[in-house]
Design a protein around this motif. Sequence first.
Motif, PDB file in Angstrom:
ATOM      1  N   GLY A  52       0.769  -1.229   0.000  1.00  0.00           N
ATOM      2  CA  GLY A  52       0.000   0.000   0.000  1.00  0.00           C
ATOM      3  C   GLY A  52       0.800   1.280   0.000  1.00  0.00           C
ATOM      4  N   THR A  53       2.129   1.181  -0.015  1.00  0.00           N
ATOM      5  CA  THR A  53       2.962   2.388   0.052  1.00  0.00           C
ATOM      6  C   THR A  53       3.309   2.969  -1.314  1.00  0.00           C
ATOM      7  OG1 THR A  53       5.069   1.174  -0.013  1.00  0.00           O
ATOM      8  CG2 THR A  53       4.051   1.526   2.163  1.00  0.00           C
ATOM      9  N   GLY A  54       3.174   2.168  -2.370  1.00  0.00           N
ATOM     10  CA  GLY A  54       3.604   2.608  -3.691  1.00  0.00           C
ATOM     11  C   GLY A  54       5.074   2.354  -3.969  1.00  0.00           C
ATOM     12  N   VAL A  55       5.806   1.844  -2.966  1.00  0.00           N
ATOM     13  CA  VAL A  55       7.217   1.504  -3.152  1.00  0.00           C
ATOM     14  C   VAL A  55       7.306   0.076  -3.673  1.00  0.00           C
ATOM     15  CG1 VAL A  55       9.446   1.198  -2.009  1.00  0.00           C
ATOM     16  CG2 VAL A  55       7.939   3.074  -1.315  1.00  0.00           C
ATOM     17  N   LEU A  56       8.010  -0.104  -4.774  1.00  0.00           N
ATOM     18  CA  LEU A  56       8.155  -1.423  -5.379  1.00  0.00           C
ATOM     19  C   LEU A  56       9.144  -2.280  -4.604  1.00  0.00           C
ATOM     20  CD1 LEU A  56       8.403  -0.316  -9.126  1.00  0.00           C
ATOM     21  CD2 LEU A  56       6.363  -1.142  -7.921  1.00  0.00           C
ATOM     22  N   VAL A  57       8.984  -3.580  -4.745  1.00  0.00           N
ATOM     23  CA  VAL A  57       9.935  -4.525  -4.148  1.00  0.00           C
ATOM     24  C   VAL A  57      10.779  -5.119  -5.262  1.00  0.00           C
ATOM     25  CG1 VAL A  57      10.231  -6.671  -2.858  1.00  0.00           C
ATOM     26  CG2 VAL A  57       8.446  -5.035  -2.195  1.00  0.00           C
ATOM     27  N   GLY A  58      12.072  -4.820  -5.215  1.00  0.00           N
ATOM     28  CA  GLY A  58      13.022  -5.415  -6.142  1.00  0.00           C
ATOM     29  C   GLY A  58      13.898  -6.413  -5.419  1.00  0.00           C
ATOM     30  N   THR A  59      14.480  -7.313  -6.188  1.00  0.00           N
ATOM     31  CA  THR A  59      15.393  -8.287  -5.606  1.00  0.00           C
ATOM     32  C   THR A  59      16.405  -8.711  -6.664  1.00  0.00           C
ATOM     33  OG1 THR A  59      15.531 -10.321  -4.276  1.00  0.00           O
ATOM     34  CG2 THR A  59      13.954 -10.317  -6.111  1.00  0.00           C
ATOM     35  N   VAL A  60      17.236  -9.683  -6.328  1.00  0.00           N
ATOM     36  CA  VAL A  60      18.368 -10.038  -7.190  1.00  0.00           C
ATOM     37  C   VAL A  60      18.336 -11.522  -7.549  1.00  0.00           C
ATOM     38  CG1 VAL A  60      19.869  -8.183  -6.419  1.00  0.00           C
ATOM     39  CG2 VAL A  60      19.807 -10.315  -5.115  1.00  0.00           C
ATOM     40  N   ALA A  61      18.916 -11.842  -8.695  1.00  0.00           N
ATOM     41  CA  ALA A  61      19.049 -13.231  -9.150  1.00  0.00           C
ATOM     42  C   ALA A  61      20.473 -13.444  -9.646  1.00  0.00           C
ATOM     43  CB  ALA A  61      18.045 -13.532 -10.265  1.00  0.00           C
TER      44      ALA A  61
END
Length: 219
Positions: A52-61
């Motif tokens: 609900g914050t509008g901040v995306l969740v990124g991660t690594v591979a």
Amino acid sequence: MNVAKMIDHSLLRPELTVDDIRGGCDIAARREVASVCVRPSDVPLAVAALAGTGVLVGTVAGFPHGDTTTAVKAAETRALVGAGADEIDMVLHIGRLRDGDTGYVHDDIAAVVAAAQGRVVKVILENAYLTDAQKVTGCRIAEQAGAHFVKTSTGFAPGGATLADIQLMRATVSPAVRVKAAGGVRTLDTLLTLHEAGAVRFGATATETILDDFAARLA
């Protein structure tokens, strides 16, 4: 200019605790950055913390060395998308790029792009280990394989983002592919210089320092 929305707040150091990740997500939410970039095991925590914050969740591979098999990178990506990740920062196979094995590098990236199921994929070249010619080749392969961004560094190699590299990468890829700078982006002046050269996203741990400086200058 919205500097906050250019920042991927980086939470990738191996020693970070669950409380550190929660605190980093709190910073990201309060400062309304573009995203957090968390370790794979932290994706569910970040998804919950940032709902609900509008901040995306990124991660690594394939992080940080890029040398896991293509099948493992693709499986990791599918699992992370299933856990709620919005963006995937993958490390290409640095050694194969240095070998000139362009087919391997292309197929490795393409497999992750397919596994990401439409999510944004950023391809980390790890420029500290590459010649300029290899950087150009890596950028071109990443675009051909369907990546959305090319990225300078993991932040764990001997060198990070440089002005010359941003200029080279921006000149190499088409306007459809964006450029992310990471590694050593610790000040507002560095961010603004690299932005002028063509970078539009920045991996940063000094997020609050950068944004406080920006606010002070606006005032």
